[in-house]
Design a protein around this motif. Sequence first.
Motif, mmCIF file in Angstrom:
data_model
loop_
_atom_site.group_PDB
_atom_site.id
_atom_site.type_symbol
_atom_site.label_atom_id
_atom_site.label_comp_id
_atom_site.label_asym_id
_atom_site.label_seq_id
_atom_site.Cartn_x
_atom_site.Cartn_y
_atom_site.Cartn_z
ATOM 1 N N PRO A 58 -4.319 28.886 30.892
ATOM 2 C CA PRO A 58 -5.219 28.000 30.223
ATOM 3 C C PRO A 58 -5.072 26.901 29.791
ATOM 4 N N VAL A 59 -6.189 26.048 29.798
ATOM 5 C CA VAL A 59 -5.887 24.489 29.463
ATOM 6 C C VAL A 59 -6.333 24.410 28.007
ATOM 7 N N MET A 60 -5.416 24.135 27.132
ATOM 8 C CA MET A 60 -5.605 23.954 25.754
ATOM 9 C C MET A 60 -4.617 22.835 25.169
ATOM 10 N N PHE A 61 -4.532 22.532 24.147
ATOM 11 C CA PHE A 61 -4.198 21.578 23.416
ATOM 12 C C PHE A 61 -2.468 22.149 23.465
ATOM 13 N N ALA A 62 -1.541 20.909 23.614
ATOM 14 C CA ALA A 62 -0.302 21.038 23.740
ATOM 15 C C ALA A 62 0.468 20.192 22.858
ATOM 16 N N PRO A 63 0.294 20.364 21.260
ATOM 17 C CA PRO A 63 1.179 19.699 20.605
ATOM 18 C C PRO A 63 2.860 19.890 20.702
ATOM 19 N N SER A 64 3.349 18.648 20.510
ATOM 20 C CA SER A 64 4.849 18.815 20.569
ATOM 21 C C SER A 64 5.385 17.474 19.976
ATOM 22 N N VAL A 65 6.783 17.562 19.998
ATOM 23 C CA VAL A 65 7.627 16.252 19.313
ATOM 24 C C VAL A 65 8.750 16.062 20.591
ATOM 25 N N GLU A 73 7.333 13.287 11.836
ATOM 26 C CA GLU A 73 6.329 13.397 12.918
ATOM 27 C C GLU A 73 5.935 14.917 13.059
ATOM 28 N N ALA A 74 7.094 15.598 13.075
ATOM 29 C CA ALA A 74 6.976 17.270 13.291
ATOM 30 C C ALA A 74 6.124 17.574 12.246
ATOM 31 N N LEU A 75 6.453 17.282 10.721
ATOM 32 C CA LEU A 75 5.656 17.585 9.657
ATOM 33 C C LEU A 75 4.044 17.379 9.812
ATOM 34 N N ALA A 76 3.836 16.045 10.356
ATOM 35 C CA ALA A 76 2.538 15.663 10.210
ATOM 36 C C ALA A 76 1.869 16.373 11.252
ATOM 37 N N ILE A 77 2.278 16.783 12.393
ATOM 38 C CA ILE A 77 1.449 17.724 13.564
ATOM 39 C C ILE A 77 1.474 19.132 13.231
ATOM 40 N N LEU A 83 0.188 24.783 12.246
ATOM 41 C CA LEU A 83 0.986 25.605 13.361
ATOM 42 C C LEU A 83 2.048 26.174 12.610
ATOM 43 N N SER A 84 2.454 27.285 13.293
ATOM 44 C CA SER A 84 3.767 28.156 12.606
ATOM 45 C C SER A 84 4.814 27.600 13.350
ATOM 46 N N THR A 100 10.313 25.955 13.792
ATOM 47 C CA THR A 100 9.484 26.597 12.978
ATOM 48 C C THR A 100 9.048 26.094 11.653
ATOM 49 N N ARG A 101 8.026 26.379 11.201
ATOM 50 C CA ARG A 101 7.583 25.678 9.981
ATOM 51 C C ARG A 101 8.759 26.255 9.034
ATOM 52 N N ASP A 102 9.197 27.233 8.872
ATOM 53 C CA ASP A 102 10.379 27.717 7.802
ATOM 54 C C ASP A 102 11.338 26.781 7.885
ATOM 55 N N LYS A 103 11.725 26.659 9.265
ATOM 56 C CA LYS A 103 13.086 25.634 9.533
ATOM 57 C C LYS A 103 12.740 24.212 9.114
ATOM 58 N N LEU A 104 11.543 23.634 9.256
ATOM 59 C CA LEU A 104 11.261 22.431 8.986
ATOM 60 C C LEU A 104 11.567 22.400 7.530
ATOM 61 N N ILE A 105 11.062 23.353 6.818
ATOM 62 C CA ILE A 105 11.009 23.023 5.121
ATOM 63 C C ILE A 105 12.496 23.035 4.929
ATOM 64 N N GLU A 106 13.308 23.991 5.799
ATOM 65 C CA GLU A 106 14.866 23.856 5.217
ATOM 66 C C GLU A 106 15.471 22.493 5.520
ATOM 67 N N ALA A 107 14.989 21.875 6.695
ATOM 68 C CA ALA A 107 15.231 20.494 7.037
ATOM 69 C C ALA A 107 15.007 19.422 6.075
ATOM 70 N N LEU A 108 13.687 19.561 5.618
ATOM 71 C CA LEU A 108 13.193 18.677 4.607
ATOM 72 C C LEU A 108 13.862 18.790 3.470
ATOM 73 N N SER A 109 14.185 20.134 2.978
ATOM 74 C CA SER A 109 15.081 20.359 1.660
ATOM 75 C C SER A 109 16.498 19.610 1.617
ATOM 76 N N GLU A 110 16.857 19.653 2.851
ATOM 77 C CA GLU A 110 18.265 18.856 3.025
ATOM 78 C C GLU A 110 18.060 17.404 3.019
ATOM 79 N N LEU A 111 17.065 17.217 3.639
ATOM 80 C CA LEU A 111 16.868 15.608 3.534
ATOM 81 C C LEU A 111 16.489 14.920 2.379
ATOM 82 N N CYS A 112 16.144 15.907 1.622
ATOM 83 C CA CYS A 112 15.666 15.520 -0.177
ATOM 84 C C CYS A 112 16.711 15.555 -1.047
ATOM 85 N N ASN A 113 17.969 15.931 -0.523
ATOM 86 C CA ASN A 113 19.126 16.468 -1.401
ATOM 87 C C ASN A 113 18.669 17.421 -2.461
#
Length: 212
Positions: A58-65, A73-77, A83-84, A100-113
């Motif tokens: 299928p020809v569909m949208f292909a978001p990526s980083v 940038e990942a958070l914004a997309i 997206l999950s 994944t969204r959950d791993k992104l939250i973990e990374a942001l938590s670490e980034l935020c000390n």
Amino acid sequence: MKDIPVLKSFDTVEYALGLMDDFKLKHLPLLNENTYQCLLSEKDLLAIPSSSITIGEPVMFAPSVREDSHLHEALAIITRYGLSLLPVVSTEGIYSGAITRDKLIEALSELCNAEAEGSIIVLEMMPQDYVLSDIARLVESNNAHVINLLSHTDKDTGKLLISIKIDLEDASPVIRSFERFNYTVLYHFMEKGMVDDVLQQRMDELLHYMNM
């Protein structure tokens, strides 16, 4: 993350939906060999008349980083498209994994000390009054340091909310300095253990928003 499953054009709709259910995801990447083609959603697959037919191409949208992209940038997309997960690709479009969204939250938590000890002070001001150097100078004049700063515009008032985490458990001297220079201290958190709870709450609120 490289343990996230991927789909190929010859996979059936039923197989794809089964993977999504097993991994608790609403999206999976479709590859051609090792090249990222598009991101398939559960909604897209459920719209296909028969679950026994193959996905095809299928020809569909292909978001990526890219591999060197910033978390922002990942958070914004992920937030923009609800997206999950978000595929990570090389400059040549070769799939290297997904965040994944959950791993992104973990990374942001670490980034935020989030785990660091300290206090949180939330200031309210008009955007034109925001000067980072002035805020940092007042904090540092009390032998403290800014270890994290987040900003958010209140859509109802148009005012800027500045959440500052400092490396003092007792933020009273810093709060008094802000008030002396006519800053509006909206609220603060100084109880031991409270700071991490508050940051976790903010992360949970962000996760909830991304789930909408």
